[in-house]
Enzyme design. Sequence first.
Site, PDB file in Angstrom:
ATOM      1  N   PRO A  86       0.683  -1.163  -0.147  1.00 55.18           N
ATOM      2  CA  PRO A  86       0.034   0.053  -0.142  1.00 55.18           C
ATOM      3  C   PRO A  86       0.780   1.283   0.019  1.00 55.18           C
ATOM      4  O   PRO A  86       0.410   2.390  -0.275  1.00 55.18           O
ATOM      5  CB  PRO A  86      -0.913  -0.112   1.122  1.00 55.18           C
ATOM      6  CG  PRO A  86      -0.264  -1.393   1.857  1.00 55.18           C
ATOM      7  CD  PRO A  86       0.492  -2.140   1.156  1.00 55.18           C
ATOM      8  N   GLU A 113       3.704  -6.930   8.002  1.00 53.35           N
ATOM      9  CA  GLU A 113       3.984  -5.504   7.791  1.00 53.35           C
ATOM     10  C   GLU A 113       4.860  -5.296   6.625  1.00 53.35           C
ATOM     11  O   GLU A 113       5.150  -4.133   6.203  1.00 53.35           O
ATOM     12  CB  GLU A 113       4.352  -4.752   9.153  1.00 53.35           C
ATOM     13  CG  GLU A 113       3.766  -4.915  10.255  1.00 53.35           C
ATOM     14  CD  GLU A 113       2.227  -4.202  10.264  1.00 53.35           C
ATOM     15  OE1 GLU A 113       2.373  -3.209   9.734  1.00 53.35           O
ATOM     16  OE2 GLU A 113       1.411  -4.819  10.323  1.00 53.35           O
ATOM     17  N   ARG A 155      -4.760  -9.049 -20.121  1.00 54.58           N
ATOM     18  CA  ARG A 155      -5.729  -8.650 -21.137  1.00 54.58           C
ATOM     19  C   ARG A 155      -5.284  -7.697 -22.336  1.00 54.58           C
ATOM     20  O   ARG A 155      -5.813  -7.499 -23.330  1.00 54.58           O
ATOM     21  CB  ARG A 155      -7.030  -8.021 -20.547  1.00 54.58           C
ATOM     22  CG  ARG A 155      -6.955  -6.689 -19.681  1.00 54.58           C
ATOM     23  CD  ARG A 155      -8.207  -6.474 -19.223  1.00 54.58           C
ATOM     24  NE  ARG A 155      -9.284  -5.658 -20.036  1.00 54.58           N
ATOM     25  CZ  ARG A 155      -9.348  -4.789 -20.586  1.00 54.58           C
ATOM     26  NH1 ARG A 155      -8.235  -3.753 -20.296  1.00 54.58           N
ATOM     27  NH2 ARG A 155     -10.441  -4.446 -21.328  1.00 54.58           N
ATOM     28  N   ASP A 170     -11.565   1.499 -23.403  1.00 55.21           N
ATOM     29  CA  ASP A 170     -11.792   1.381 -22.040  1.00 55.21           C
ATOM     30  C   ASP A 170     -11.579   2.705 -21.436  1.00 55.21           C
ATOM     31  O   ASP A 170     -11.008   3.593 -21.857  1.00 55.21           O
ATOM     32  CB  ASP A 170     -10.590   0.464 -21.335  1.00 55.21           C
ATOM     33  CG  ASP A 170     -10.777  -0.979 -21.696  1.00 55.21           C
ATOM     34  OD1 ASP A 170     -11.650  -1.508 -22.088  1.00 55.21           O
ATOM     35  OD2 ASP A 170      -9.440  -1.639 -21.622  1.00 55.21           O
TER      36      ASP A 170
HETATM   37 CL1  6GU Z   1      -0.371  -3.870  -3.444  1.00 52.31          CL
HETATM   38  N1  6GU Z   1      -0.796  -4.481  -0.885  1.00 52.31           N
HETATM   39  C1  6GU Z   1      -1.474  -4.486   0.119  1.00 52.31           C
HETATM   40  N2  6GU Z   1      -1.234  -5.116   1.230  1.00 52.31           N
HETATM   41  N3  6GU Z   1      -2.451  -3.733   0.423  1.00 52.31           N
HETATM   42  C2  6GU Z   1      -2.835  -2.873  -0.561  1.00 52.31           C
HETATM   43  C3  6GU Z   1      -2.126  -2.783  -1.834  1.00 52.31           C
HETATM   44  C4  6GU Z   1      -1.136  -3.626  -2.113  1.00 52.31           C
HETATM   45  N4  6GU Z   1      -2.725  -1.917  -2.579  1.00 52.31           N
HETATM   46  C5  6GU Z   1      -3.630  -1.231  -2.093  1.00 52.31           C
HETATM   47  N5  6GU Z   1      -3.430  -1.830  -0.788  1.00 52.31           N
END
Ligand code: 6GU
Length: 244
Positions: A86, A113, A155, A170
């Site tokens: 994230p 983590e 895709r 798209d």
């Molecule tokens: Cl790539 N990994 C995780 N664990 N949470 C996320 C993410 C990735 N992208 C958004 N939230």
Amino acid sequence: MRLDIISIFPEYFAPLDVSLMGKARERGILDVRVHQLREWAHDVHRTVDDTPYGGGPGMVMKPEVWGEALDTVIGDGSPRMIVPTPSGRPFTQELAQELAAEPWLLFACGRYEGIDSRVMAEYGARLRVDEVSIGDYVLAGGEVAVLVMAEAIGRLLPGVLGNAHSAVDDSFAPGAMRNLLEGPVYTKPPVWRGHEVPAVLLSGHHGKVARWRRDQALRRTLANRPELAAALDPETLDKHDRRL
Ligand code: 6GU
């Protein structure tokens, strides 16, 4: 394209055997190889994580296990490495297109983590390594994010979509409707539970249909993604657009 995935939950990737991705694999367009990270952990419990230096909650994935796994999978090759997290750079259609042009991708899935940061430093010196996020929310691990990215990339590979043109208009794809969301779509019957298909779509007037579709795309963008609408280049908007 070769696609390697290293994870402690290889079962997450069963969907890559189905549908569009499954067909791409059958046709030899995609070569997917999923690896169990624990195969490179040597203690009896096959430990892959440990407590974080500096304290704090959760566990961090150990660098030695990742090092052995990555050395084995990479060999003397040079895949582009993606680490889902994230805290990564945003995954966008543009990045999907860039990655679809690579011959070999390697996804390193973290849990807990995250992965000891020295792993990214070590392989970043040898390979192109990107930490990538699929959106502003937190998943339990990178596995589902890899499924999302693999499908978005898969895709786009030549020969994967039945109709070669179905990726061109798209939402987010480059072109005349660039930066606009796709509008609503309809099929038969012309009236369903009292809801009518917009008359213009039955008119056979291609110019009016194109105008209507652009209006709908712009309305939907204004309603659902005001920040995208605000970023539209005023030069690409006509008098009709500006009334919306
Ligand atoms: Cl790539 N990994 C995780 N664990 N949470 C996320 C993410 C990735 N992208 C958004 N939230």
